[in-house]
Design a protein around this motif. Structure first.
Motif, PDB file in Angstrom:
ATOM      1  N   VAL A   1       0.866  -1.174   0.000  1.00 57.00           N
ATOM      2  CA  VAL A   1       0.000   0.000   0.000  1.00 57.00           C
ATOM      3  C   VAL A   1       0.904   1.226   0.000  1.00 57.00           C
ATOM      4  CG1 VAL A   1      -0.172   0.105   2.527  1.00 57.00           C
ATOM      5  CG2 VAL A   1      -1.985   1.106   1.115  1.00 57.00           C
TER       6      VAL A   1
ATOM      7  N   THR B   1       1.023   5.391   0.863  1.00 56.45           N
ATOM      8  CA  THR B   1       0.343   6.487   1.553  1.00 56.45           C
ATOM      9  C   THR B   1       0.938   7.816   1.114  1.00 56.45           C
ATOM     10  OG1 THR B   1       1.897   6.306   3.402  1.00 56.45           O
ATOM     11  CG2 THR B   1      -0.177   5.087   3.577  1.00 56.45           C
TER      12      THR B   1
ATOM     13  N   GLU C   1      -6.764   0.918   2.362  1.00 56.14           N
ATOM     14  CA  GLU C   1      -7.219   1.914   1.385  1.00 56.14           C
ATOM     15  C   GLU C   1      -8.576   2.483   1.775  1.00 56.14           C
ATOM     16  OE1 GLU C   1      -6.831   1.348  -3.111  1.00 56.14           O
ATOM     17  OE2 GLU C   1      -8.962   0.924  -2.788  1.00 56.14           O
TER      18      GLU C   1
ATOM     19  N   TYR D   1      -9.344   6.251   3.383  1.00 56.47           N
ATOM     20  CA  TYR D   1     -10.235   7.098   2.574  1.00 56.47           C
ATOM     21  C   TYR D   1     -11.404   7.610   3.414  1.00 56.47           C
ATOM     22  CZ  TYR D   1     -14.232   8.104  -0.405  1.00 56.47           C
ATOM     23  OH  TYR D   1     -15.342   8.681  -0.955  1.00 56.47           O
TER      24      TYR D   1
ATOM     25  N   VAL E   1      -3.490   4.078  -1.074  1.00 55.30           N
ATOM     26  CA  VAL E   1      -3.981   3.310  -2.223  1.00 55.30           C
ATOM     27  C   VAL E   1      -3.263   1.973  -2.254  1.00 55.30           C
ATOM     28  CG1 VAL E   1      -4.035   3.190  -4.743  1.00 55.30           C
ATOM     29  CG2 VAL E   1      -4.630   5.307  -3.599  1.00 55.30           C
TER      30      VAL E   1
END
Length: 467
Positions: free
Chosen positions: A108, A110, A149, A153, A160
């Motif tokens: 992931v 950030t 994610e 959010y 993501v």
């Protein structure tokens, strides 16, 4: 020149004008698995051609000036935020919590360069405000990438999950992005044709945007690159930020050339904004789609109050689809769209050699504004142009094919010429922020400007009014 032709076509330009562009091709810059060099050359070349076209229109020239795009200059410009020096100091780029992390099932990425984004990221992970990178790594290793994610959010932060190109292609946002043109262009009303003031006699350079007022409501990189380019071309650019959202200092220094910088609360200072709008020619926005609508800044609402306006918008994911309202940055778009997998290894994700989605989209956005102004001089109408980093990514991954040996008709083309050291494209300027070493403008055409008229001003130091 295929990619330049495609970019110019997306802008609605006359196909025959592409012949006015020549390229100095340098195969040793912006090296990547994807055709980053071709994208960068096309975006800057199309922008320079749009500037030359508008300049010719305003000056009554029989022929559009010749455009030269040098891969070396373009590569330096695409690294402008990295090559900047402020009194000899290198800039701060990514914050410690802006990076790739191992998740329980993959990777992931950030983004936490801004304090409020860091706060939201840590809050979503259930960590205190002073949490270390080691604590973040431990927490993320316990969760799946998609779980992170969505949690970040929902908290208003930015994270993501890494996707392969195939996984992105299966995502509904990818389908929405692919269905849109590279440059969205629309006419908003039937405002009369724009009448430009005649150029100043014996002007030292052809300034296509001279006398135009540009309200710059953008942040980070793509939008500010676009408005920095319009300032180079003669526009009076006033950047306006909320007083409680200061820009990162080095980022502001890099993208602030030629502009003035003011702060304004759009709610409390509505009368001030309306006064600015009443004589503006262009409004450029770079916030999440819909964020500014509550202040009356939706395109049609702006055009109703200021007929003949050009409204330019840039976003990460586009103003449509399930991710239309999400925040995003170049690095995150690379991760979502499979670019980080393509440019990485089996052991670790990679990245493009520059923030090419930001820079490329920025030059395309400036080009779209210039082309809209040219079209207004013939056909009138308030205009809307919109671009998205994810759509530029789609063009990079599916629309451009590498062509390092593609020739150009210009006799001055230095086919395959090795790029000089980056210093060849740098200069130094003294100003209120100190002594700045910075990249020269890559946009070049015959008799065009070669540098910005002023160094960047300190953030928020100017009044919220036109000169």
């Amino acid at each position: 020149m295929t990619a330049i032709k495609d970019a110019w076509g997306a802008l609605g330009g006359r196909p025959d004008l592409v012949a006015r562009v020549s390229a100095v091709v340098r195969p040793d810059v912006l090296d990547a698995r994807l055709p980053v060099r071709e994208l960068a050359r096309a975006c800057v070349g199309a922008c320079a051609l749009a500037a030359a076209e508008l300049g010719a229109r305003r000056a009554g020239l029989a022929e559009v000036p010749a455009v030269t795009v040098d891969d070396g200059a373009v590569a330096a410009a695409f690294h402008s935020e990295r090559l900047l020096r402020v009194d000899g100091r290198a800039p701060v780029s990514f914050a410690p919590l802006s990076r790739f992390w191992r998740a329980a099932d993959g990777w992931v990425r950030t983004h936490a360069n801004y304090p409020h984004h860091r706060h939201r990221l840590l809050g979503a992970l259930g960590l205190p405000a002073d949490a270390s990178a080691e604590a973040v790594a431990g927490r993320l290793a316990e969760r799946s990438a998609l779980e992170t994610e969505e949690a970040v959010y929902r908290a208003g932060g930015l994270a993501v999950a890494l996707r392969t190109p195939a996984q992105w292609q299966a995502h509904p946002q990818a389908a929405e992005v692919a269905a849109r043109p590279l440059v969205e262009r629309a006419r908003l009303d039937a405002a009369p044709a724009r009448v430009f003031a005649p150029p100043a006699p014996a002007a030292p350079a052809l300034l296509p945007a001279a006398g135009l007022r540009v309200l710059d409501l953008t942040r980070v990189l793509a939008g500010p690159v676009a408005t920095r380019t319009l300032a180079l071309l003669g526009a009076d650019v006033l950047r306006v930020d909320a007083p409680w959202l200061p820009e990162l200092p080095d980022q502001h220094a890099d993208t602030g050339f030629g502009k003035r910088s003011a702060t304004l609360d759009l709610a409390a200072g509505r009368d001030t904004f309306e006064k600015l709008l009443s004589t503006a020619d262009v409004v450029v926005t770079g916030y999440r789609p819909g964020t500014l609508d509550r202040f009356g800044l939706a395109p049609h609402a702006l055009a109703e109050r200021r007929p003949g306006l050009v409204v330019a918008q840039v976003s990460a994911w586009g103003g449509y689809g399930p991710w239309g309202g999400r925040r995003g940055f170049d690095s995150l778009v690379q991760v979502a769209t499979g670019i980080a997998v393509t440019e990485g290894t089996a052991e670790r994700p990679g990245a493009l050699p520059a923030q090419a989605l930001d820079h490329g989209t920025g030059y395309l956005l400036a080009a779209a504004v210039l082309r809209a102004l040219t079209e207004q001089s013939y056909a009138g109408g308030s205009r809307l142009v919109r671009l998205a980093l994810a759509r530029t990514a789609r063009w990079l991954t599916h629309g451009i094919r590498p062509a390092p040996n593609e020739g150009t008709p210009a006799p001055a083309s230095a086919e395959g010429t090795p790029a000089p050291a980056p210093g060849a494209w740098l200069t130094e300027t003294d100003g209120p922020l100190g002594r700045l070493r910075h990249v020269r403008p890559p946009v070049s055409f015959t008799d065009g400007p070669t540098d910005w008229p002023r160094p960047p001003a300190p953030w928020g130091s100017d009044p919220a009014g036109w000169r």
